[in-house]
Design a protein around this motif. Structure first.
Motif, PDB file in Angstrom:
ATOM      1  N   ALA B  74      34.834  31.018  47.893  1.00  0.00           N
ATOM      2  CA  ALA B  74      35.767  32.132  47.653  1.00  0.00           C
ATOM      3  C   ALA B  74      35.775  33.074  48.853  1.00  0.00           C
ATOM      4  O   ALA B  74      36.823  33.522  49.304  1.00  0.00           O
ATOM      5  CB  ALA B  74      35.391  32.885  46.374  1.00  0.00           C
ATOM      6  N   THR B  77      37.633  31.469  51.546  1.00  0.00           N
ATOM      7  CA  THR B  77      39.067  31.559  51.252  1.00  0.00           C
ATOM      8  C   THR B  77      39.622  32.895  51.742  1.00  0.00           C
ATOM      9  O   THR B  77      40.646  32.952  52.424  1.00  0.00           O
ATOM     10  CB  THR B  77      39.312  31.421  49.730  1.00  0.00           C
ATOM     11  N   ALA B 103      32.660  26.594  39.893  1.00  0.00           N
ATOM     12  CA  ALA B 103      34.064  26.989  39.774  1.00  0.00           C
ATOM     13  C   ALA B 103      34.658  27.231  41.157  1.00  0.00           C
ATOM     14  O   ALA B 103      35.774  26.783  41.457  1.00  0.00           O
ATOM     15  CB  ALA B 103      34.193  28.247  38.924  1.00  0.00           C
ATOM     16  N   GLU B 104      33.911  27.931  42.007  1.00  0.00           N
ATOM     17  CA  GLU B 104      34.450  28.300  43.321  1.00  0.00           C
ATOM     18  C   GLU B 104      34.726  27.060  44.170  1.00  0.00           C
ATOM     19  O   GLU B 104      35.740  26.976  44.844  1.00  0.00           O
ATOM     20  CB  GLU B 104      33.476  29.237  44.047  1.00  0.00           C
ATOM     21  N   HIS B 107      37.764  24.967  42.741  1.00  0.00           N
ATOM     22  CA  HIS B 107      39.089  25.570  42.918  1.00  0.00           C
ATOM     23  C   HIS B 107      39.485  25.733  44.382  1.00  0.00           C
ATOM     24  O   HIS B 107      40.665  25.637  44.710  1.00  0.00           O
ATOM     25  CB  HIS B 107      39.178  26.878  42.146  1.00  0.00           C
ATOM     26  N   ALA B 108      38.505  25.951  45.248  1.00  0.00           N
ATOM     27  CA  ALA B 108      38.837  25.985  46.682  1.00  0.00           C
ATOM     28  C   ALA B 108      39.335  24.607  47.104  1.00  0.00           C
ATOM     29  O   ALA B 108      40.320  24.478  47.836  1.00  0.00           O
ATOM     30  CB  ALA B 108      37.621  26.401  47.498  1.00  0.00           C
ATOM     31  N   ARG B 111      42.824  23.989  45.688  1.00  0.00           N
ATOM     32  CA  ARG B 111      43.883  24.692  46.423  1.00  0.00           C
ATOM     33  C   ARG B 111      44.118  24.041  47.781  1.00  0.00           C
ATOM     34  O   ARG B 111      45.072  24.388  48.467  1.00  0.00           O
ATOM     35  CB  ARG B 111      43.505  26.164  46.647  1.00  0.00           C
TER      36      ARG B 111
ATOM     37  N   PHE C  26      43.881  39.526  45.924  1.00  0.00           N
ATOM     38  CA  PHE C  26      43.330  38.401  45.162  1.00  0.00           C
ATOM     39  C   PHE C  26      43.005  38.895  43.760  1.00  0.00           C
ATOM     40  O   PHE C  26      42.339  39.922  43.609  1.00  0.00           O
ATOM     41  CB  PHE C  26      42.044  37.891  45.827  1.00  0.00           C
ATOM     42  N   GLU C  55      40.505  31.674  40.595  1.00  0.00           N
ATOM     43  CA  GLU C  55      40.065  30.977  39.387  1.00  0.00           C
ATOM     44  C   GLU C  55      39.314  31.893  38.433  1.00  0.00           C
ATOM     45  O   GLU C  55      39.104  31.540  37.274  1.00  0.00           O
ATOM     46  CB  GLU C  55      39.203  29.763  39.755  1.00  0.00           C
ATOM     47  N   SER C  56      38.895  33.054  38.906  1.00  0.00           N
ATOM     48  CA  SER C  56      38.187  33.994  38.054  1.00  0.00           C
ATOM     49  C   SER C  56      38.150  35.336  38.779  1.00  0.00           C
ATOM     50  O   SER C  56      38.426  35.413  39.974  1.00  0.00           O
ATOM     51  CB  SER C  56      36.746  33.532  37.800  1.00  0.00           C
ATOM     52  N   ILE C  58      35.485  36.812  39.401  1.00  0.00           N
ATOM     53  CA  ILE C  58      34.348  36.705  40.328  1.00  0.00           C
ATOM     54  C   ILE C  58      34.828  36.132  41.658  1.00  0.00           C
ATOM     55  O   ILE C  58      34.522  36.654  42.722  1.00  0.00           O
ATOM     56  CB  ILE C  58      33.255  35.790  39.724  1.00  0.00           C
ATOM     57  N   ALA C  59      35.599  35.052  41.584  1.00  0.00           N
ATOM     58  CA  ALA C  59      36.116  34.457  42.817  1.00  0.00           C
ATOM     59  C   ALA C  59      37.014  35.460  43.529  1.00  0.00           C
ATOM     60  O   ALA C  59      36.939  35.620  44.756  1.00  0.00           O
ATOM     61  CB  ALA C  59      36.877  33.179  42.507  1.00  0.00           C
ATOM     62  N   ALA C  60      37.849  36.162  42.761  1.00  0.00           N
ATOM     63  CA  ALA C  60      38.793  37.110  43.375  1.00  0.00           C
ATOM     64  C   ALA C  60      38.058  38.173  44.184  1.00  0.00           C
ATOM     65  O   ALA C  60      38.412  38.452  45.329  1.00  0.00           O
ATOM     66  CB  ALA C  60      39.657  37.764  42.300  1.00  0.00           C
ATOM     67  N   ASN C  62      35.181  38.008  45.474  1.00  0.00           N
ATOM     68  CA  ASN C  62      34.525  37.419  46.633  1.00  0.00           C
ATOM     69  C   ASN C  62      35.520  37.034  47.731  1.00  0.00           C
ATOM     70  O   ASN C  62      35.184  37.034  48.910  1.00  0.00           O
ATOM     71  CB  ASN C  62      33.648  36.236  46.219  1.00  0.00           C
ATOM     72  N   MET C  63      36.743  36.732  47.328  1.00  0.00           N
ATOM     73  CA  MET C  63      37.804  36.556  48.336  1.00  0.00           C
ATOM     74  C   MET C  63      38.052  37.902  49.026  1.00  0.00           C
ATOM     75  O   MET C  63      38.249  37.967  50.243  1.00  0.00           O
ATOM     76  CB  MET C  63      39.085  36.039  47.676  1.00  0.00           C
TER      77      MET C  63
END
Lengths: 180, 250, 359
Positions: B74, B77, B103-104, B107-108, B111, C26, C55-56, C58-60, C62-63
């Motif tokens: 993430a 990304t 998950a990360e 999904h990376a 994408r 994000f 995707e979550s 959490i991911a957002a 971290n982006m």
């Protein structure tokens, strides 16, 4: 001068749009306005309602509990908000969807078969414009010209037929408002 | 005087802090050499994980970010989207990538992010002291599977390449190993390929290194290599899973 | 200043963020903030920026960490349950000293709660939320205009202090439409300046020796003596923010006020209606509305305590959270009473009036 409205109906009837057009017109006439929808499951078929305030002074609470004007597009709207209308206030009700009248004599009430009128003009969708017209016809809240200008700017090129239907609906509403 | 061998420019002067016999030093070096060879260093950025390689941000000689546990894909990304003119890789271990960061990574990959992932699989949590990893083998004893991993209770090891190979977007997926000099030469080719594709912004590239952890396995480095060949290959076969860059690349 | 636009708070803050130079966003969908992510998905590509539906949460977040590490103005948004998931990332942003904007369109909690407006995340926003010793500026809007204006302010504060900044809004402000007057969009030249402002620490392309840099975006300091220094440095930064960035509004507050209301955001808005009506009825009452809820306007509340003040009323859409800060400011000198609503229910101006009259 501050006017508080609740516009209410089944999701998809256009109650929220009634409030939106009124608020936008109020804004274009230099007034303070707010538009606060109920949101959530009601959006999908239940009763959708919106608190709209149009005021000369800054608006503190946007939440309307005792409206000056109630636009009731269906029976649950009358049942829920009718008793809350401020004495001396106004209710506009769609008789096509409201079999029972409101038992109050301290307010003005205009009953009209708004769905039928809209269909006669050409589309059930212009019901909201009939409602707006009725308010303009009865109360000096916003000017017809403001809405006309707004709709024209928005629809003239995109959909002239729809523009014509909308303006016709407002004018019909004004006529009903003035004659009651 | 002719220089025959030297430290890659893409590594800083710091000494690695890894255990004797650990393969992290090898994979770090392979990545750094490939970046040098592709002349990518001035546009390179990397993401370090949480795990034994948590200090990787100190070892690579370009801008690096240290991510929260599992979140490196993430973070990468965000970096690639913010700096499309640069190139980014993550360096992750098995706990980071295949447990907390599942998950990360999925999904990376899905994408098709323009990033490279270098995944070090040694079937155990090293930094925290030898606990069970998502890639720990059935029956394998760790400090949190003291009776051996019971696959009936906790499931089988997760094979990351196979998992990601079920997705459409990834551009290149290969599993290599670091268990012999020959394997390391092949691994270098994979790293070069991934970073070359990265340089060309072709899409998501993924290289898994079958690695060892002599310290937490309780073996000498040589025994660890031997053990890994015998025990890890059945679950983690060395294989090219996908290479969209090569005609009929499967 | 352009023409006013009638807009939902969720959309207004998104538009204002783009105008403030945000080109990276994000997030993950959640009611009642979804108009924000939808707006960004429409408008970010048109502005030449990046929108990723993560995707979550959490991911957002971290982006966000990755893009902020590259020195870009970056934003994420969510509503209460999603903000809990972002707390990990917020702690890392604070530790690594990365500027970023997080919008919380609060809803009822705890747990999944409901989707109506609430202020139950006050503690989480102002007292930590994530792990470790950090503070984060938290801005609490009470109109759609202010919500939009705060996007710009949040980015400015974030860049000035290298810190994440939260805008603590709620479902009412997110869903409501009001007229908004936007600042003009940053020019190309201004965007270039923004881009370079963090070049002394952020990730950006390198050059050959001897000028090459090695920047580390990092919150890890394994040596306690180094971490100690880092946290003390953070503490000094927080002190500076407390000294310089307190913002609040005084409403109808005069020297002869006998009652003082302290409220923020939507609760303050409703209280204003009550104050207007009470003033007409002859009740001497005014309000302090914290605009920054961290740093908190303790001094302003202390200064409002004239001998005439009999009681203070704190109104919040929770069980009583900010009231603890008011009590800290008041130091027991005046009784502090509370009116709260929970579950996503709003109180009416009448309820505030009744409470004051009963005090």
């Amino acid at each position: 001068m501050k006017t508080e409205l609740i516009c209410s109906g089944f999701g998809g009837q256009g109650a929220l749009t009634v409030g939106k057009f009124l608020a936008k017109a109020g804004m274009q006439e230099g007034k303070n306005v707010s538009w606060l929808p109920s949101y959530g499951p009601e959006m999908r078929g239940g009763t959708a309602n919106v608190s709209t305030v149009i005021s000369d002074t800054p608006i503190a609470s946007p939440l309307v509990t005792n409206p000056d004007i109630l636009v009731a597009l269906n029976q649950p709207s009358i049942d829920k908000f009718g008793p809350e209308i401020r004495p001396g206030g106004l209710m506009i009700a769609n008789t096509d969807m409201c079999p029972r009248k409101l038992e109050r004599d301290d307010i003005d009430a205009i009953y009209a078969p708004m769905s039928t009128i809209a269909k006669e003009i050409g589309s059930a969708k212009v019901l909201n414009m009939v409602a707006i017209g009725m308010i303009i016809g009865k109360k000096n809240l916003i000017k017809y010209e403001t809405i006309e200008a707004d709709l024209t700017a928005f629809l003239k090129k995109k959909n002239p037929d729809l523009l014509e239907g909308n303006l016709k609906a407002i004018k019909k509403g004004i006529e009903i408002g003035q004659n009651s | 005087m002719q220089v025959i061998a030297k430290r890659p420019d893409s590594l800083t002067d710091l000494n690695f802090t890894y255990c004797p016999g650990c393969t992290h030093g090898i994979s770090h070096r392979l990545i750094a050499e490939a970046i040098d060879e592709l002349d990518l260093r001035n546009k390179m950025m990397g993401v370090a994980p949480v795990g034994c390689s948590v200090f990787a941000y100190k070892f690579f000689n370009f801008d690096m970010a240290e991510a929260a546990h599992g979140r490196a894909p993430a973070v990468a990304t965000g970096m690639k989207r913010a700096r499309p003119d640069m190139h980014v890789f993550t360096y992750q271990g098995d706990g980071d990538l295949a447990a907390i960061g599942t998950a990360e990574i999925v999904h990376a990959a899905n994408r098709g992010e323009n990033i490279s992932i270098f995944f070090v699989n040694n079937a155990i949590y090293g930094m925290t002291g030898g606990q069970m990893a998502p890639t720990t083998l059935p029956g394998m004893k760790t400090s949190t599977s003291p009776y051996g991993r019971d696959e009936q209770d906790i499931g089988y090891p997760i094979a990351a390449c196979e998992l990601l190979d079920s997705l459409r977007a990834p551009y290149y997926i290969e599993r290599v190993s670091l268990l012999s000099p020959q394997d390391i030469i092949k691994a270098k080719r994979a790293v070069l390929k991934a970073l070359k594709y990265n340089k060309e912004n072709r899409g998501f590239t993924f290289v898994e290194f079958v690695s060892t952890c002599p310290t937490n396995w309780g073996m000498t480095p040589l025994d660890a290599m031997k053990w890994a060949k015998e025990n890890m290959y059945p679950f983690f076969p060395v294989k090219l899973f996908r290479d969209k860059g090569e005609e009929g690349g499967k | 200043m352009g023409e006013k636009v009638l807009m939902k708070g969720n959309e207004a803050v998104a538009e204002a963020a783009i105008r403030a130079g945000c080109r990276h966003y994000f997030a993950y969908p959640i009611t009642p903030q979804s108009e924000l992510i939808e707006y960004m998905s429409r408008m970010m590509p048109k502005a030449g920026g990046t929108f990723v539906q993560a995707e979550s949460e959490i991911a957002a977040v971290n982006m966000v960490y990755g893009a902020a590490g590259c020195g870009k103005r970056v934003m994420t948004s969510s509503s209460s349950p999603g903000i809990s998931l972002k707390m990990e990332g917020i702690s890392y942003l604070a530790g690594a000293e990365l500027p970023a904007v997080i919008v919380n369109v609060q809803r009822g909690g705890p747990g999944l709660g409901d989707i109506q407006p609430a202020q139950g995340d006050y503690f989480q926003a102002t007292k930590g939320g994530g792990h470790g010793d950090y503070r984060m500026p938290v801005l609490a809007p009470s109109t759609v205009q202010e919500f939009a204006d705060m996007a710009d302010l949040a980015f400015e504060l974030g860049d000035k202090y290298r810190t994440p900044v939260m805008i603590l809004s709620d479902g009412l402000l997110g869903q409501m439409m009001e007229p908004v007057d936007f600042k003009p969009r940053k020019t190309e030249a201004e965007m270039e300046e923004l881009d370079k402002q963090h070049f002394d620490w952020c990730i950006h392309p390198n050059q050959d020796e001897p000028n090459r840099h090695h920047h580390e975006i990092n919150s890890l300091e394994i040596d306690p003596l180094i971490l100690e220094k880092h946290v003390i440095h953070l503490g000094e930064k927080f002190d500076k923010i407390e000294a310089n960035e307190v913002r609040y509004e005084e409403y109808k507050l005069t020297d002869d006020c006998e009652y003082l209301i302290v409220a923020f955001g939507t609760a303050a808005r409703i209280a204003k209606s009550a104050i207007d009506e009470l003033n007409v009825e002859g009740v001497k009452i005014g309000m302090i509305r914290p605009i920054t809820v961290w740093p908190y306007p303790y001094e302003a509340i202390r200064n409002a305590l004239t001998p005439k003040i009999k009681k203070i009323l704190v109104t919040e859409l929770n069980l009583g959270q900010m009231i603890e800060d008011v009590k800290l400011a008041v130091e027991g000198k005046v009784p502090v009473e509370f009116l709260g609503k929970v579950g996503g229910i709003l109180f009416t101006p009448q309820e505030v009036k009744d409470k004051i009259k009963g005090m």
